[in-house]
Each structure stands twice: as C-alpha cells, then as structure tokens.
Scaffold this motif. Structure first.
Motif, PDB file in Angstrom:
ATOM      1  N   GLU A  65       0.757  -1.340   0.001  1.00 22.25           N
ATOM      2  CA  GLU A  65       0.066  -0.040  -0.072  1.00 22.25           C
ATOM      3  C   GLU A  65       0.998   1.472   0.153  1.00 22.25           C
ATOM      4  OE1 GLU A  65      -3.312   2.585   0.002  1.00 22.25           O
ATOM      5  OE2 GLU A  65      -3.236   0.213  -0.328  1.00 22.25           O
ATOM      6  N   MET A  66       2.100   1.231   0.718  1.00 22.73           N
ATOM      7  CA  MET A  66       2.744   2.313   0.726  1.00 22.73           C
ATOM      8  C   MET A  66       3.346   2.571  -0.605  1.00 22.73           C
ATOM      9  SD  MET A  66       4.999   1.619   4.357  1.00 22.73           S
ATOM     10  CE  MET A  66       6.005   3.357   3.965  1.00 22.73           C
ATOM     11  N   ALA A  67       3.975   1.420  -1.459  1.00 20.17           N
ATOM     12  CA  ALA A  67       4.474   1.655  -2.672  1.00 20.17           C
ATOM     13  C   ALA A  67       3.501   2.101  -3.717  1.00 20.17           C
ATOM     14  CB  ALA A  67       5.296   0.076  -3.051  1.00 20.17           C
ATOM     15  N   GLN A  68       2.274   1.419  -3.430  1.00 22.94           N
ATOM     16  CA  GLN A  68       1.234   1.954  -4.330  1.00 22.94           C
ATOM     17  C   GLN A  68       0.880   3.382  -4.317  1.00 22.94           C
ATOM     18  OE1 GLN A  68      -2.557   0.454  -3.820  1.00 22.94           O
ATOM     19  NE2 GLN A  68      -3.179   0.110  -5.950  1.00 22.94           N
ATOM     20  N   GLY A  69       0.832   3.955  -3.337  1.00 27.92           N
ATOM     21  CA  GLY A  69       0.577   5.277  -3.055  1.00 27.92           C
ATOM     22  C   GLY A  69       1.477   6.328  -3.340  1.00 27.92           C
ATOM     23  N   ARG A  70       2.799   5.872  -3.372  1.00 26.41           N
ATOM     24  CA  ARG A  70       3.958   6.713  -4.032  1.00 26.41           C
ATOM     25  C   ARG A  70       3.645   6.552  -5.564  1.00 26.41           C
ATOM     26  NH1 ARG A  70       4.935   5.831   0.816  1.00 26.41           N
ATOM     27  NH2 ARG A  70       6.447   6.776   2.166  1.00 26.41           N
ATOM     28  N   TYR A  71       3.565   5.354  -5.985  1.00 31.13           N
ATOM     29  CA  TYR A  71       3.179   5.227  -7.392  1.00 31.13           C
ATOM     30  C   TYR A  71       1.951   6.080  -7.998  1.00 31.13           C
ATOM     31  CZ  TYR A  71       2.043   2.910 -12.117  1.00 31.13           C
ATOM     32  OH  TYR A  71       1.980   2.903 -13.424  1.00 31.13           O
ATOM     33  N   GLU A  72       1.048   6.060  -7.308  1.00 35.64           N
ATOM     34  CA  GLU A  72      -0.010   6.923  -7.777  1.00 35.64           C
ATOM     35  C   GLU A  72       0.110   8.550  -7.568  1.00 35.64           C
ATOM     36  OE1 GLU A  72      -3.021   6.475  -8.835  1.00 35.64           O
ATOM     37  OE2 GLU A  72      -2.697   4.223  -9.201  1.00 35.64           O
ATOM     38  N   ASP A  73       1.005   8.942  -6.491  1.00 39.64           N
ATOM     39  CA  ASP A  73       1.493  10.392  -6.642  1.00 39.64           C
ATOM     40  C   ASP A  73       2.321  10.683  -7.751  1.00 39.64           C
ATOM     41  OD1 ASP A  73       0.147  10.551  -4.116  1.00 39.64           O
ATOM     42  OD2 ASP A  73       1.910  10.241  -3.115  1.00 39.64           O
ATOM     43  N   ARG A  74       3.218   9.624  -8.137  1.00 42.15           N
ATOM     44  CA  ARG A  74       4.038  10.041  -9.425  1.00 42.15           C
ATOM     45  C   ARG A  74       3.047  10.019 -10.713  1.00 42.15           C
ATOM     46  NH1 ARG A  74       7.417   6.202  -6.964  1.00 42.15           N
ATOM     47  NH2 ARG A  74       6.803   4.378  -8.384  1.00 42.15           N
ATOM     48  N   ARG A  75       1.995   9.313 -10.680  1.00 38.83           N
ATOM     49  CA  ARG A  75       1.162   9.111 -11.946  1.00 38.83           C
ATOM     50  C   ARG A  75       0.387  10.388 -11.904  1.00 38.83           C
ATOM     51  NH1 ARG A  75      -3.705   8.711 -13.291  1.00 38.83           N
ATOM     52  NH2 ARG A  75      -4.395   8.707 -10.902  1.00 38.83           N
ATOM     53  N   SER A 245       2.813   5.613 -17.452  1.00 39.23           N
ATOM     54  CA  SER A 245       2.604   5.718 -18.712  1.00 39.23           C
ATOM     55  C   SER A 245       2.841   7.295 -19.364  1.00 39.23           C
ATOM     56  CB  SER A 245       1.113   5.128 -18.993  1.00 39.23           C
ATOM     57  OG  SER A 245       0.548   5.478 -20.418  1.00 39.23           O
ATOM     58  N   PRO A 246       3.265   7.118 -20.622  1.00 34.22           N
ATOM     59  CA  PRO A 246       3.420   8.540 -21.061  1.00 34.22           C
ATOM     60  C   PRO A 246       2.193   9.172 -21.618  1.00 34.22           C
ATOM     61  CG  PRO A 246       4.455   7.054 -22.538  1.00 34.22           C
ATOM     62  CD  PRO A 246       3.936   6.233 -21.485  1.00 34.22           C
ATOM     63  N   GLU A 247       1.084   8.338 -21.631  1.00 36.07           N
ATOM     64  CA  GLU A 247      -0.323   8.659 -22.366  1.00 36.07           C
ATOM     65  C   GLU A 247      -0.567  10.087 -22.227  1.00 36.07           C
ATOM     66  OE1 GLU A 247      -4.115   9.300 -23.622  1.00 36.07           O
ATOM     67  OE2 GLU A 247      -3.568   9.018 -21.604  1.00 36.07           O
ATOM     68  N   PRO A 248      -0.843  10.573 -20.954  1.00 37.14           N
ATOM     69  CA  PRO A 248      -1.318  11.989 -20.637  1.00 37.14           C
ATOM     70  C   PRO A 248      -0.315  12.901 -21.449  1.00 37.14           C
ATOM     71  CG  PRO A 248      -1.253  10.900 -18.511  1.00 37.14           C
ATOM     72  CD  PRO A 248      -0.439   9.991 -19.452  1.00 37.14           C
ATOM     73  N   LEU A 249       0.900  12.704 -21.530  1.00 33.50           N
ATOM     74  CA  LEU A 249       1.867  13.864 -22.282  1.00 33.50           C
ATOM     75  C   LEU A 249       1.857  13.758 -23.604  1.00 33.50           C
ATOM     76  CD1 LEU A 249       5.161  13.605 -20.000  1.00 33.50           C
ATOM     77  CD2 LEU A 249       3.409  15.612 -20.181  1.00 33.50           C
ATOM     78  N   GLN A 250       1.445  12.498 -24.126  1.00 32.06           N
ATOM     79  CA  GLN A 250       1.152  12.176 -25.528  1.00 32.06           C
ATOM     80  C   GLN A 250      -0.254  12.902 -26.372  1.00 32.06           C
ATOM     81  OE1 GLN A 250       1.130   7.859 -25.764  1.00 32.06           O
ATOM     82  NE2 GLN A 250       3.376   7.914 -25.966  1.00 32.06           N
ATOM     83  N   SER A 251      -1.158  12.674 -25.156  1.00 29.47           N
ATOM     84  CA  SER A 251      -2.446  13.323 -25.468  1.00 29.47           C
ATOM     85  C   SER A 251      -2.132  15.089 -25.455  1.00 29.47           C
ATOM     86  CB  SER A 251      -3.327  13.160 -24.393  1.00 29.47           C
ATOM     87  OG  SER A 251      -3.788  11.618 -24.488  1.00 29.47           O
ATOM     88  N   ALA A 252      -1.308  15.557 -24.588  1.00 28.32           N
ATOM     89  CA  ALA A 252      -1.165  17.048 -24.566  1.00 28.32           C
ATOM     90  C   ALA A 252      -0.437  17.268 -25.900  1.00 28.32           C
ATOM     91  CB  ALA A 252       0.010  17.117 -23.229  1.00 28.32           C
ATOM     92  N   ARG A 253       0.461  16.468 -26.321  1.00 31.12           N
ATOM     93  CA  ARG A 253       1.326  17.020 -27.496  1.00 31.12           C
ATOM     94  C   ARG A 253       0.444  16.791 -28.555  1.00 31.12           C
ATOM     95  NH1 ARG A 253       4.187  14.357 -31.637  1.00 31.12           N
ATOM     96  NH2 ARG A 253       6.264  15.325 -31.919  1.00 31.12           N
ATOM     97  N   GLU A 254      -0.682  16.091 -28.812  1.00 30.08           N
ATOM     98  CA  GLU A 254      -1.774  15.890 -29.833  1.00 30.08           C
ATOM     99  C   GLU A 254      -2.232  17.437 -29.752  1.00 30.08           C
ATOM    100  OE1 GLU A 254      -4.138  12.948 -29.641  1.00 30.08           O
ATOM    101  OE2 GLU A 254      -2.596  11.227 -29.767  1.00 30.08           O
TER     102      GLU A 254
END
Length: 266
Positions: A65-75, A245-254
């Motif tokens: 849960e600690m690791a997942q929370g940090r992963y979600e923060d980065r996402r 995933s870089p998908e949010p930045l790829q969408s921004a690029r479009e």
C-alpha cells in the motif's frame, strides 16, 4: 543497490534464502528431538504458524500500500503536468503574435523533452540530462511569456497564462522529490527478516509432522517472493518493471499541434 539490481536476481536470491531458512528450521527441530529424546505433536504450534503467516500477509499488504501510494502520486504528477501544459497552450491563444506562436513552439519542444524521459530505460545519466534540459526550457518558456505579455501587464490575460505555466515549473521539484520518496529501507529490511523467520518457523513445525511438504512450502515462498518483488517494482520510479505511462503527455502533445488561429505571417 536495490534500485540497480535486476528484479529477477533479487527475487531468485530471496526465494533461495527462504528455502534455506525452511530447511534450517526442519533440521533444527530434528536436532532438538535427538538431544531431548522426546517427540511431540504439532498441536498448538500450528496456531503460532498461522499467526505468523497472517502477520506476514499483513506486513506485505502494508508495504504494498505504501509503494502503490507513491506510484499513484507519481502518476498524478504526470497528469497534472499534462493538464497544465494544455491549459497554458489554450490560454496562450489569447496573446498576440509573434509571442503566441513562439510560446506554442516552446511548449511543443518542452513536451518532446518530457516524453524523452520515458525512453531513458532507467539510465540515470540520461534522466539527469533530461532534467537539466527541462529546467533550461522552463527558463525559456517564462522569458517567452514575459515578452509576449509585455504590452498586457496588469490584465487578466497575463494571469491566465502565467498561472498554469507556474504549475509546469513547479512540477520539476515535485518530480525530483517523488523519485526519492521511497518505502523506507527499514520497512523493507523488517519485511525481509520477518519473511525468513516465518520460513524458519514453517520448517521447524513441519519437523513435527516428519515431512517437509516441499511442493507446498515452495509455492508459498514463490507467492511471497512475487508479492515483495511487485512491491519493489512499484517503489522503483527509475528502473522498476512497472513504469508510468506517457499517455497524458502524448495526449497533450496532440493538443499542442492543433492550430486554433492562423499562424503569424512571415
């Protein structure tokens, strides 16, 4: 060291350590029986084993849960940055040329730099270079914005463009902080030690029933190892197997390549 060691090596080593601990527990029980000359059934010791396994599962879940929370923060940082980029670009359309087009070009270059991060393959030298390039591009973006709004100081248009751009700049520090925000090493050490003690206890109690149950115990150790390795991957933002995933930045690029107004005449 954990950040640079491949997960399969860590997992294999940890699995072997659990198997060794289990065998040591089994032989320790056999030695105790030989010394005392008395044997007894498992009985209440099985309750101790069940409690130990339950606590191990709780510790794994807590660490995960600690690791997942940090992963979600980065996402979420990636999503927030992409949104700030798009907002800056859309609201920069309120500016006059040539500042409007210049700012748009700068934002496109910045997104390309950010997307390059996801192609770094965990190479720390490349990541450091991309961070430096992002930092320099922040300066260029801010200078371009100041030039583009020089004749509109005091207007709400300046605030509309400056506010999301400031959020883009802020993400630089947030990204660096998120890379060092890891599950404390003491927690991982405690989990590792407790897992090995549990494996030893399992082997010791199996000595009471005079059989090792190698298949069942190996399956248990494999499941424990997989759970801990997944936690380590989630907690490794640089070279872990589970990456953002870089998908949010790829969408921004479009969006940045959408021409809302006629380009400035040469």
């Amino acid at each position: 060291m954990l950040q640079t060691t491949p997960s399969w090596i860590l997992g294999t080593g940890f699995l072997i350590l659990q198997l060794i601990a289990c065998e040591l527990g089994f032989f320790w029980h056999h030695r105790s029986v030989v010394k005392s000359g008395a044997e007894h059934e498992a009985g209440e010791e099985m309750h101790v084993l069940a409690a130990a396994l339950g606590l191990l599962a709780l510790m794994i879940a807590f660490t995960f849960e600690m690791a997942q929370g940090r992963y979600e923060d980065r996402r979420q940082l990636v999503v927030d940055e992409a949104n700030a980029i798009v907002q800056t670009y859309l609201q920069s359309q309120l500016l006059n040329n040539p500042g409007r087009d210049e700012l748009g070009n700068q934002l496109r270059e910045y997104v390309d730099i950010r997307l390059s991060y996801f192609k770094s393959g965990g190479d720390r030298a490349k990541i450091a270079a991309y961070d430096e390039a992002s930092k320099n591009k922040h300066v260029d973006l801010w200078r371009t914005m100041l030039r583009a709004t020089a004749d509109q100081r005091g207007s709400t248009t300046v605030l509309l463009v400056a506010e999301p751009m400031a959020r883009i700049v802020d993400t630089q520090a947030d990204r660096r902080s998120s890379r060092v925000a890891r599950v404390p090493a003491e927690v991982m050490q405690a989990l590792t030690i407790y897992s090995l003690i549990t494996a030893f206890t399992l082997g010791y109690i199996m000595g009471n029933v005079r059989t090792r149950h190698r298949s069942a115990s190996t399956i248990l150790f494999v499941l424990t190892t997989v759970s801990i390795m997944v936690t380590l991957d989630l907690d490794n933002p640089v070279s872990g197997g589970i990456q953002l995933s870089p998908e949010p930045l790829q969408s921004a690029r479009e969006v940045l390549h959408t021409q809302f107004q006629p380009a400035a005449k040469p």
